[in-house]
Design a protein around this motif. Structure first.
Motif, PDB file in Angstrom:
ATOM      1  N   PRO A  12      95.453  -6.336  11.737  1.00  0.00           N
ATOM      2  CA  PRO A  12      95.507  -5.439  10.588  1.00  0.00           C
ATOM      3  C   PRO A  12      94.164  -4.737  10.379  1.00  0.00           C
ATOM      4  O   PRO A  12      93.142  -5.137  10.918  1.00  0.00           O
ATOM      5  CB  PRO A  12      95.840  -6.351   9.413  1.00  0.00           C
ATOM      6  N   GLU A  13      94.168  -3.699   9.590  1.00  0.00           N
ATOM      7  CA  GLU A  13      92.967  -2.914   9.332  1.00  0.00           C
ATOM      8  C   GLU A  13      91.878  -3.781   8.709  1.00  0.00           C
ATOM      9  O   GLU A  13      92.132  -4.624   7.869  1.00  0.00           O
ATOM     10  CB  GLU A  13      93.317  -1.776   8.375  1.00  0.00           C
ATOM     11  N   GLY A  14      90.653  -3.549   9.146  1.00  0.00           N
ATOM     12  CA  GLY A  14      89.536  -4.291   8.601  1.00  0.00           C
ATOM     13  C   GLY A  14      89.130  -5.484   9.433  1.00  0.00           C
ATOM     14  O   GLY A  14      88.110  -6.097   9.170  1.00  0.00           O
ATOM     15  N   ARG A  15      89.876  -5.826  10.449  1.00  0.00           N
ATOM     16  CA  ARG A  15      89.509  -6.956  11.300  1.00  0.00           C
ATOM     17  C   ARG A  15      89.022  -6.420  12.635  1.00  0.00           C
ATOM     18  O   ARG A  15      89.549  -5.454  13.158  1.00  0.00           O
ATOM     19  CB  ARG A  15      90.702  -7.885  11.512  1.00  0.00           C
ATOM     20  N   HIS A  16      88.020  -7.059  13.186  1.00  0.00           N
ATOM     21  CA  HIS A  16      87.458  -6.619  14.450  1.00  0.00           C
ATOM     22  C   HIS A  16      87.499  -7.760  15.454  1.00  0.00           C
ATOM     23  O   HIS A  16      87.296  -8.914  15.099  1.00  0.00           O
ATOM     24  CB  HIS A  16      86.009  -6.157  14.270  1.00  0.00           C
ATOM     25  N   SER A  17      87.692  -7.417  16.696  1.00  0.00           N
ATOM     26  CA  SER A  17      87.673  -8.429  17.744  1.00  0.00           C
ATOM     27  C   SER A  17      86.229  -8.839  18.013  1.00  0.00           C
ATOM     28  O   SER A  17      85.279  -8.191  17.590  1.00  0.00           O
ATOM     29  CB  SER A  17      88.316  -7.881  19.016  1.00  0.00           C
ATOM     30  N   ARG A  18      86.060  -9.922  18.736  1.00  0.00           N
ATOM     31  CA  ARG A  18      84.738 -10.463  19.015  1.00  0.00           C
ATOM     32  C   ARG A  18      83.860  -9.468  19.776  1.00  0.00           C
ATOM     33  O   ARG A  18      82.652  -9.394  19.553  1.00  0.00           O
ATOM     34  CB  ARG A  18      84.875 -11.757  19.800  1.00  0.00           C
ATOM     35  N   ASP A  19      84.451  -8.673  20.647  1.00  0.00           N
ATOM     36  CA  ASP A  19      83.654  -7.738  21.433  1.00  0.00           C
ATOM     37  C   ASP A  19      83.152  -6.550  20.598  1.00  0.00           C
ATOM     38  O   ASP A  19      82.196  -5.891  20.984  1.00  0.00           O
ATOM     39  CB  ASP A  19      84.425  -7.239  22.648  1.00  0.00           C
ATOM     40  N   ARG A  20      83.752  -6.288  19.453  1.00  0.00           N
ATOM     41  CA  ARG A  20      83.304  -5.191  18.573  1.00  0.00           C
ATOM     42  C   ARG A  20      82.390  -5.679  17.458  1.00  0.00           C
ATOM     43  O   ARG A  20      81.794  -4.870  16.747  1.00  0.00           O
ATOM     44  CB  ARG A  20      84.505  -4.488  17.957  1.00  0.00           C
ATOM     45  N   LYS A  22      79.145  -7.160  15.534  1.00  0.00           N
ATOM     46  CA  LYS A  22      77.707  -6.944  15.726  1.00  0.00           C
ATOM     47  C   LYS A  22      76.930  -7.941  14.868  1.00  0.00           C
ATOM     48  O   LYS A  22      76.525  -7.622  13.749  1.00  0.00           O
ATOM     49  CB  LYS A  22      77.321  -5.518  15.341  1.00  0.00           C
ATOM     50  N   PRO A  23      76.685  -9.148  15.378  1.00  0.00           N
ATOM     51  CA  PRO A  23      75.946 -10.130  14.574  1.00  0.00           C
ATOM     52  C   PRO A  23      74.512  -9.700  14.287  1.00  0.00           C
ATOM     53  O   PRO A  23      73.928 -10.116  13.298  1.00  0.00           O
ATOM     54  CB  PRO A  23      75.983 -11.404  15.404  1.00  0.00           C
ATOM     55  N   GLU A  24      73.921  -8.855  15.142  1.00  0.00           N
ATOM     56  CA  GLU A  24      72.550  -8.408  14.891  1.00  0.00           C
ATOM     57  C   GLU A  24      72.459  -7.539  13.641  1.00  0.00           C
ATOM     58  O   GLU A  24      71.391  -7.393  13.060  1.00  0.00           O
ATOM     59  CB  GLU A  24      71.979  -7.664  16.098  1.00  0.00           C
ATOM     60  N   HIS A  25      73.581  -6.991  13.205  1.00  0.00           N
ATOM     61  CA  HIS A  25      73.582  -6.208  11.963  1.00  0.00           C
ATOM     62  C   HIS A  25      73.168  -7.081  10.783  1.00  0.00           C
ATOM     63  O   HIS A  25      72.392  -6.663   9.931  1.00  0.00           O
ATOM     64  CB  HIS A  25      74.975  -5.622  11.733  1.00  0.00           C
ATOM     65  N   TRP A  26      73.672  -8.302  10.734  1.00  0.00           N
ATOM     66  CA  TRP A  26      73.364  -9.179   9.613  1.00  0.00           C
ATOM     67  C   TRP A  26      71.961  -9.747   9.738  1.00  0.00           C
ATOM     68  O   TRP A  26      71.331 -10.086   8.732  1.00  0.00           O
ATOM     69  CB  TRP A  26      74.399 -10.295   9.520  1.00  0.00           C
TER      70      TRP A  26
END
Length: 54
Positions: A12-20, A22-26
């Protein structure tokens, strides 16, 4: 009744797979540390002023 959690296929909208993801964002979130440092600095200034004037 159908259960919305039992979906198959495209997430569903708002969920991203592991390859998309970006943990470096946090890791680059510096605002919280900056605010905490400012509050600590302000508290140190208040304590020093109280000791000097008191």
């Amino acid at each position: 009744m159908s259960d919305d959690d039992d979906w198959v296929g495209t997430p569903p909208e708002g969920r991203h797979s592991r390859d998309r993801a970006k943990p470096e964002h946090w890791a680059s979130q510096w605002q919280g540390r900056a605010i905490s440092g400012g509050v600590i600095l302000l508290l140190l200034l208040v304590v020093v002023l109280i000791l000097l004037l008191g």
